[in-house]
Write a protein that holds these residues in place. Structure first.
Motif, short mmCIF file in Angstrom:
data_model
loop_
_atom_site.label_atom_id
_atom_site.label_comp_id
_atom_site.label_asym_id
_atom_site.label_seq_id
_atom_site.Cartn_x
_atom_site.Cartn_y
_atom_site.Cartn_z
N GLY A 442 -27.31 52.97 -29.66
CA GLY A 442 -27.42 52.35 -31.10
C GLY A 442 -26.72 50.96 -31.37
N GLN A 443 -25.91 50.45 -30.21
CA GLN A 443 -25.15 49.54 -30.32
C GLN A 443 -25.62 47.98 -30.48
N GLY A 444 -26.89 48.16 -30.35
CA GLY A 444 -27.68 46.89 -30.32
C GLY A 444 -27.54 45.89 -29.17
N LYS A 445 -26.88 46.67 -28.08
CA LYS A 445 -26.66 45.93 -26.66
C LYS A 445 -27.12 46.56 -25.52
N GLY A 446 -28.23 46.78 -25.71
CA GLY A 446 -29.15 47.60 -24.69
C GLY A 446 -28.85 47.19 -23.08
N ALA A 447 -28.87 45.94 -23.00
CA ALA A 447 -28.80 45.17 -21.64
C ALA A 447 -27.04 45.51 -21.26
N MET A 541 -14.41 46.21 -22.79
CA MET A 541 -13.98 45.04 -23.73
C MET A 541 -14.68 43.77 -23.07
N GLN A 542 -14.81 43.74 -21.94
CA GLN A 542 -15.25 42.40 -21.71
C GLN A 542 -16.74 42.35 -21.75
N MET A 543 -17.24 43.56 -21.58
CA MET A 543 -18.77 43.33 -21.90
C MET A 543 -19.19 43.55 -23.43
N GLY A 544 -18.12 43.56 -24.24
CA GLY A 544 -18.71 43.77 -25.60
C GLY A 544 -19.33 45.14 -26.15
N VAL A 545 -19.05 46.02 -25.07
CA VAL A 545 -19.36 47.45 -25.20
C VAL A 545 -18.50 48.51 -25.89
N ARG A 546 -18.95 49.13 -26.98
CA ARG A 546 -18.06 50.27 -27.47
C ARG A 546 -18.08 51.58 -26.61
#
Length: 832
Positions: A442-447, A541-546
């Motif tokens: 549910g982060q809105g960053k599926g890819a 962090m680089q990928m903007g993923v929590r």
């Protein structure tokens, strides 16, 4: 006692039985497609192994000769047919469609039973598959030390690819006791070149320029289609086809105990670097591995000294801090990674090196290439340096590695197993407060999540998908910390991913997920001591993923519903995307909604790796673009052809002056010139968008006289230094370029810039993002943070009817920074 004997007999029976059916059950698709007729059938008609000179018409290593990839593959094919000791296998296709091959070299009886030994490797790599002591002992007595030797990943370091043929021939034909010991006790995975495309790029250019003033210079194109030298910076991200293929061979199929990566360095320093490495070491590397690396390195150095070879150095320049290289990835897979660096010739032409050049050559651990020291006891005095010298050294080094692997076979296998066990149990000084990491759905960053998870799976990390929600105690990187379940932490939803640390590659997980804290290392004069590569790379962090550290899980193991991902492709399918090619490959669709944008990417003849990575990102996301060469910029009329022009990170001088006229024909030199600068400004004034990445912003700021100043320019490293680190930005989310971003964003800073406004009439500046006012460093090393605190990191400057977008950082660094890719798409596609 009888029970132990029974267990031992049963273990041996299981190993033997596995050899019967292993090839059909565990073989990879590539193995299945390339399997040949039984070796015994080939032996009946085998002729003596052909020497390289009999096939090539020259001896590998001879001055001004070079074998291209077709010739190299042809040689190994003929050696395979003639020798029971050699089996060649095609692993897959390179970026440009050439075969990537490996030669298995061992005693004939080992070659006939490769499936058996591969199964032993698989069991030793994961101690959960060989829990009983008797079984483990049987495996270590029966197994062989698997050694991988890889050549010329950097294609201008060409000699190793030529050396590989001579090494293979000697192992296939020699009958001396030392060679037989190697063949009996080891299985060599010899990769003649980890970058076959580059071998041909270099060979073609070398032959074209042979006998001209440009003989021995670098080709006028990146020797990897996308990455150039950075193809050896991709070993955790797995962007490139070659990296994906070899990573699967190593960490999903064969699990080598020793990986030897053969390189070359500059021509005027030491003649040969071997481990031990320079400081600092990465704290997640098991100390045992660092000791084993040093042991093999000293064996190489001692053998070379015994031969009378001068100029061999240890404990200099190259360190073990950074993750992401061919020889560093093994450390995080419980394997020994060896790097050697031979002094270069001029490709395959000899070079003269003077004492004056050697005296001026310095590096970490080497005050001068002429000064003796404990780590450098016998400097080379200078003279003629030939490809043959490089090849001879590399052959000796390769034999030293194989000799150690053969003589101490059981020790290497036992240590390999033990390191995996410690990873599972958290023993040996690597116990942790956390039990793993969770990547919430549910982060809105599926890819982004799919790329992260697929890269982990493809390098052998176990990742589970939650089929039912779980309640976990986590420590948020910038959020709430839940210390016990009475605080009612929110449930982690189904569809999230869980990565447990209790697995053999614990060190790899920690090194990719943790924040890096690089030690503050200074020279005697107080200047920052430059790391060998980057200081920080934390992947989420680089990928903007929590990604949250997990301290405990409320649900018992029996209550959890977890699915283990077998292939990286599963993560892409979870995101609703169909994977393309390898499991780590990206199946992304064009993120631009406007398909009429006429995009151009500047490409210099100086071979910018940043241009190559930008091109890779555009190709990966299926963003159409045109290549803009120096002559195109000089010709002008740019606005009639393009709406947006991207300048990759290159210094002003490099863009304007281009390649040195002494290194290539005139049509490949000269840069865009001042006329080109004027044409770029006119392009903007006529309504175009010029996007400048990192160092390229210097051109627009200085030549267009924009009202900005880089506050870090000419600052001493004792006052400010930021070598390859992740910094926090504070974003104006209302600006169109920040569409889709929150208030804080992690960005990659690699000796980059920071701007402040100045007086001037060169355009109107609107700030999109600034470096954080405090606590800007997220991962890596940052000296003098106050100098960039609150300064401009991303700005849009209007000029005439157009605009210049200035990135003070690298939004697409090595195609790893997925978290800042949307800045690029927003800059290209102005929806106002």
């Amino acid at each position: 006692m009888a029970r132990s004997v029974l267990r031992l007999a049963l273990s041996i029976f299981v190993v033997a039985l596995s050899a019967v059916f292993f090839s059909g059950v565990f073989a990879s698709p590539a193995q299945a497609q390339t399997r040949r007729a039984p070796v015994a059938n080939r032996a009946a008609t085998a002729s003596p192994p052909p020497s390289p000179v009999s096939v090539l018409g020259f001896k590998p290593g001879d001055d001004r000769t070079i074998a291209d990839w077709k010739q190299i593959v042809n040689y190994f094919t003929r050696l395979d047919r003639a020798s029971e000791r050699v089996r060649m296998q095609t692993l897959g296709q390179t970026t440009l469609g050439r075969p990537l091959v490996v030669a298995f070299i061992s005693a004939p009886e080992n070659i006939r039973n490769l499936a058996k030994y591969q199964d032993i490797q698989r069991r030793l790599a994961d101690p959960r598959l060989a829990l009983a002591e008797a079984e483990r002992e049987a495996l270590t007595r029966t197994g062989k030390t698997v050694v991988a030797i890889s050549c010329s990943i950097h294609s201008t370091e060409i000699v190793a690819s030529q050396m590989s043929m001579q090494l293979a021939y000697e192992l296939a034909s020699a009958e001396d006791a030392a060679t037989r010991e190697i063949l009996q006790n080891t299985i060599l995975l010899l990769i003649p070149a980890a970058n076959p495309d580059g071998v041909d790029i270099v060979a073609d250019w070398y032959r074209k320029t042979l006998g001209t003033p440009y003989e021995g210079t670098e080709p006028p194109e990146l020797y990897h289609h996308y990455a150039g030298h950075d193809n050896n910076r991709d070993w955790f991200m797995l962007n490139l086809k070659e990296t994906q293929i070899i990573t699967r061979l190593f960490w999903r199929e064969w699990f080598p105990q020793v990986v030897y990566d053969v390189h070359q360095q500059g021509a005027t320093g030491s003649r040969f670097f071997v481990p031990p490495f320079f400081d600092p070491p990465n704290p997640n590397i098991p100390p045992l591995l660092l000791r084993e690396v040093g042991l093999i390195g000293h064996k190489i150095a001692a053998d070379l000294q015994a031969e009378g070879r001068q100029g061999v150095i240890t404990n200099a320049l190259y360190d073990t801090w950074w993750h992401g290289g061919f020889r560093t990835a093994p450390y995080y897979h419980n394997s020994i990674g060896i790097l050697t660096e031979a002094a270069s010739a001029r490709l395959m032409s000899p070079v003269e090196v003077t004492r004056e050049q050697l005296a001026r050559s310095t590096s970490r651990g080497m005050p001068s290439a002429l000064q003796p020291a404990t780590n450098f006891p016998d400097p080379w005095p200078g003279g003629t340096w030939r490809p043959r010298d490089i090849m001879s050294i590399e052959l000796t080094a390769s034999r030293a590695v194989l000799s150690m692997a053969a003589k101490y076979r059981e020790r290497y296998l036992r240590n390999f197993y033990e390191l995996g066990r410690r990873g599972i149990e958290g023993a040996g000084g690597i116990a942790d407060a956390e039990i793993g990491y969770v990547i919430p759905a549910g982060q809105g960053k599926g890819a982004n999540v799919a790329k992260l998870i697929s890269a982990l799976v493809e390098q052998g990390v176990e990742v589970h998908r939650l089929e039912r929600e779980l309640h976990v105690m986590t420590a948020g990187t910038r959020g709430a910390v839940y210390n016990d379940f009475t605080q009612n932490p929110p449930a982690i939803p189904a569809g999230s991913y869980l990565v447990f640390l209790a697995q053999p590659y614990r060190a790899n997980i920690k090194t990719l997920f943790e924040k890096q804290i690089y030690p503050d290392r200074r020279t005697a004069g107080g200047e920052a001591e430059r790391p060998y590569d980057v200081a920080g790379w934390t992947l989420p962090m680089q990928m903007g993923v929590r990604a949250l550290p997990v301290r405990s899980i409320r649900e018992a193991a029996s209550e959890r519903r977890l699915t283990l991902l077998r292939e990286g492709a599963q993560a892409w399918r979870d995101a609703g995307l169909q994977p393309a090619g390898g499991g780590a490959a990206s199946p992304m669709q064009n993120p631009l909604t406007r398909r009429d944008v006429r995009l151009a990417l500047y490409r210099s003849w100086t071979n910018s790796m940043d241009e190559g990575w930008t091109r890779y990102v555009f190709d990966t996301f299926n963003v159409p673009f045109q290549t803009l060469r120096d002559r195109d910029v000089r010709a002008g009329n740019l606005r009639a052809k393009h709406d947006v022009i991207v300048l990759p990170s290159m210094r002003l001088r490099e863009i304007v002056e281009g390649r040195n006229r002494e290194t290539a024909p005139p049509e490949l030199t000269g840069g865009i010139t001042e006329a080109g600068v004027d044409n770029l400004r006119r392009f903007v004034e006529d309504g175009g968008t010029l996007i400048c990445f990192d160092a390229a912003s210097e051109l627009a700021v200085k030549r267009f006289k924009l009202p900005l100043r880089n506050v870090l320019e000419n600052v001493k490293t004792s006052e400010f230094y930021g070598p390859g680190s992740i910094l926090r930005l504070e974003v104006d989310a209302a600006h169109p370029l920040a569409r889709g971003f929150g208030r804080d964003v992690d960005a990659y800073f690699i000796n980059s810039s920071a701007y402040e406004p100045t007086e001037g009439a060169g355009g109107r500046v609107r700030v999109v993002a600034r470096y954080a006012e405090r606590d800007a460093l997220r991962s890596g090393w940052l000296l003098g943070e106050k100098l960039l605190a609150g300064k401009i990191a991303l700005a849009e400057v209007t000029l005439g009817r157009g605009r210049v977008v200035l990135f003070a950082f690298r939004p697409q660094h090595r195609a790893q920074t997925w978290g800042t890719f949307p800045f690029i798409w927003n800059a290209i596609e102005d929806k106002r």
